[in-house]
Design an enzyme around this catalytic site. Structure first.
Site, PDB file in Angstrom:
ATOM      1  N   ARG A 239       0.943  -0.981  -0.039  1.00 15.28           N
ATOM      2  CA  ARG A 239      -0.066  -0.111  -0.045  1.00 15.28           C
ATOM      3  C   ARG A 239       0.815   1.250   0.107  1.00 15.28           C
ATOM      4  O   ARG A 239       1.688   1.380   0.778  1.00 15.28           O
ATOM      5  CB  ARG A 239      -0.949   0.037   1.257  1.00 15.28           C
ATOM      6  CG  ARG A 239      -2.074  -1.230   1.305  1.00 15.28           C
ATOM      7  CD  ARG A 239      -2.940  -0.953   0.107  1.00 15.28           C
ATOM      8  NE  ARG A 239      -4.128  -1.921   0.071  1.00 15.28           N
ATOM      9  CZ  ARG A 239      -4.284  -2.899  -0.714  1.00 15.28           C
ATOM     10  NH1 ARG A 239      -3.074  -3.002  -1.506  1.00 15.28           N
ATOM     11  NH2 ARG A 239      -5.116  -3.756  -0.583  1.00 15.28           N
ATOM     12  N   GLU A 268      -4.186   6.566  -7.791  1.00 21.18           N
ATOM     13  CA  GLU A 268      -4.145   5.844  -8.948  1.00 21.18           C
ATOM     14  C   GLU A 268      -5.376   5.825 -10.048  1.00 21.18           C
ATOM     15  O   GLU A 268      -6.466   6.058  -9.363  1.00 21.18           O
ATOM     16  CB  GLU A 268      -4.099   4.120  -8.551  1.00 21.18           C
ATOM     17  CG  GLU A 268      -2.751   4.008  -7.782  1.00 21.18           C
ATOM     18  CD  GLU A 268      -2.741   2.695  -7.186  1.00 21.18           C
ATOM     19  OE1 GLU A 268      -3.803   1.696  -7.166  1.00 21.18           O
ATOM     20  OE2 GLU A 268      -1.802   2.168  -6.557  1.00 21.18           O
ATOM     21  N   HIS A 288      -0.387  -1.531 -10.440  1.00 21.28           N
ATOM     22  CA  HIS A 288      -1.122  -2.328  -9.181  1.00 21.28           C
ATOM     23  C   HIS A 288      -1.718  -3.558  -9.636  1.00 21.28           C
ATOM     24  O   HIS A 288      -2.644  -3.885  -9.607  1.00 21.28           O
ATOM     25  CB  HIS A 288      -2.318  -1.570  -8.872  1.00 21.28           C
ATOM     26  CG  HIS A 288      -2.447  -1.705  -7.194  1.00 21.28           C
ATOM     27  ND1 HIS A 288      -3.179  -0.609  -6.502  1.00 21.28           N
ATOM     28  CD2 HIS A 288      -2.416  -2.817  -6.486  1.00 21.28           C
ATOM     29  CE1 HIS A 288      -3.230  -1.323  -5.164  1.00 21.28           C
ATOM     30  NE2 HIS A 288      -3.116  -2.509  -5.416  1.00 21.28           N
TER      31      HIS A 288
END
Length: 326
Positions: A239, A268, A288
């Site tokens: 994270r 993002e 991601h």
């Protein structure tokens, strides 16, 4: 129990098992449309279907949703921790949450290994160089793209849960020295438990494996990041919020450390603030996707089904790992 609404992808084998546990199973995973349900859509869906239980993955479940529909015996969340669910709201309405810890641990571990090797062996640049037809007579790619082995290196893990341990298992063949920091994990025979500062002072590769909570937000701060060796690599596949990325970006851009491998960003998709670090030749950035394997559905299906069976038998309840390191 009468009716189960499934909003997460579940494989056929485990869907059949669930159909034996419930009188009716409504299967409408978010993957059918590619979109999660936000508050209004979730409320409409719950009021229309009126399920006794819900399995979700991305849908928003908060106070607003539960105020309109709270007739759920449990909520199954196909996540390691229920980041899409307001846990306090569920507690208020006495709705237990079943999670799927370690569902993508193997996927992340394999990707971690592959991106580290890709970074150290200049794989992306070498592939692009070849595709752009720069490999011509007289060039020496063997020397131009020579990279580093991870053999015999020191790797420090911050957080040593399921993902980190899977990575450590895959690293056995590389004969590396592994140390970890995790106050919730006791000393292990195979790996060395150390203080957090030692991870940053001694490691060739520092890899972060933390959930986001009040204790971990920006836990990896300037004091720690500036301890890193100049030839070290920083890796974050967990994270972004646990790292002070402003400091990290400065270290990378000014080559105070050798580089970074990142699968997560503060925002993002990335914003203009991320452009300088994205452009750095010593950064490998992926969107991601470390946990994005087709097999994750199989893993989460098995874990969730077993958790529901245990819950219905009142034998065991997997509680969300809120406020804890992995």
């Amino acid at each position: 129990m009468k009716k189960l609404l499934v909003r997460a992808p579940i494989n056929e084998e485990n869907l059949i098992k669930l159909e034996k546990l419930f009188d009716e199973v409504i299967y409408m995973p978010w993957t059918d449309t590619g979109e999660r349900f936000y508050e209004e859509e979730m409320i409409d869906c719950l009021l229309r279907e009126r399920p006794d239980a819900l399995i979700t993955e991305l849908d928003v479940i908060n106070e607003t949703v539960l105020k309109e529909y709270s007739d759920l015996v449990f909520i199954g969340d196909c996540r390691a921790s229920p980041e899409n669910i307001d846990v306090k709201a569920c507690e208020k309405y006495d709705i237990p949450i079943l999670c799927t810890p370690a569902r993508n641990a193997n996927a992340v571990a394999e990707m971690w290994i592959s991106t580290l090797i890709a970074f150290e062996r200049n794989l992306v640049d070498a592939v692009n160089w070849t595709k752009e037809k720069q490999w011509q007579i007289g060039t020496t790619p063997y020397h131009l793209w020579k990279g580093n082995e991870i053999y015999k290196s020191k790797i420090g893990f911050v957080g040593f849960g399921a993902v980190a341990r899977n990575i450590a298992k895959l690293l056995k063949g590389f004969d590396v020295e592994i140390a970890f920091y995790d106050p919730f994990v006791n000393q292990l025979e195979e790996y060395k438990k150390v203080e957090l500062e030692e991870i940053f002072l001694e490691s060739d590769y520092i890899t972060i494996h933390l959930p986001v909570n009040d204790a971990t937000k920006q836990m990896i701060n300037q004091d720690l990041l500036t301890l890193m060796k100049k030839d070290s690599i920083f890796i974050n596949s967990s994270r972004s919020a646990v790292v002070d990325n402003r400091v990290l970006y400065e270290l990378v851009e000014n080559k105070k450390i050798r580089g970074a491998i990142l699968d997560v960003l503060d925002t993002e998709p990335p914003t203009a603030e991320d452009d300088p670090v994205i452009a750095c030749s010593n950064v490998l950035l992926t969107p991601h996707i470390y946990g994005a394997s087709y097999q994750v559905v199989d893993h989460q299906s098995e874990i969730m089904t077993q958790n529901i069976l245990s819950f219905l038998d009142r034998e065991h309840l997997i509680e969300p790992a809120i406020g804890k390191l992995p």
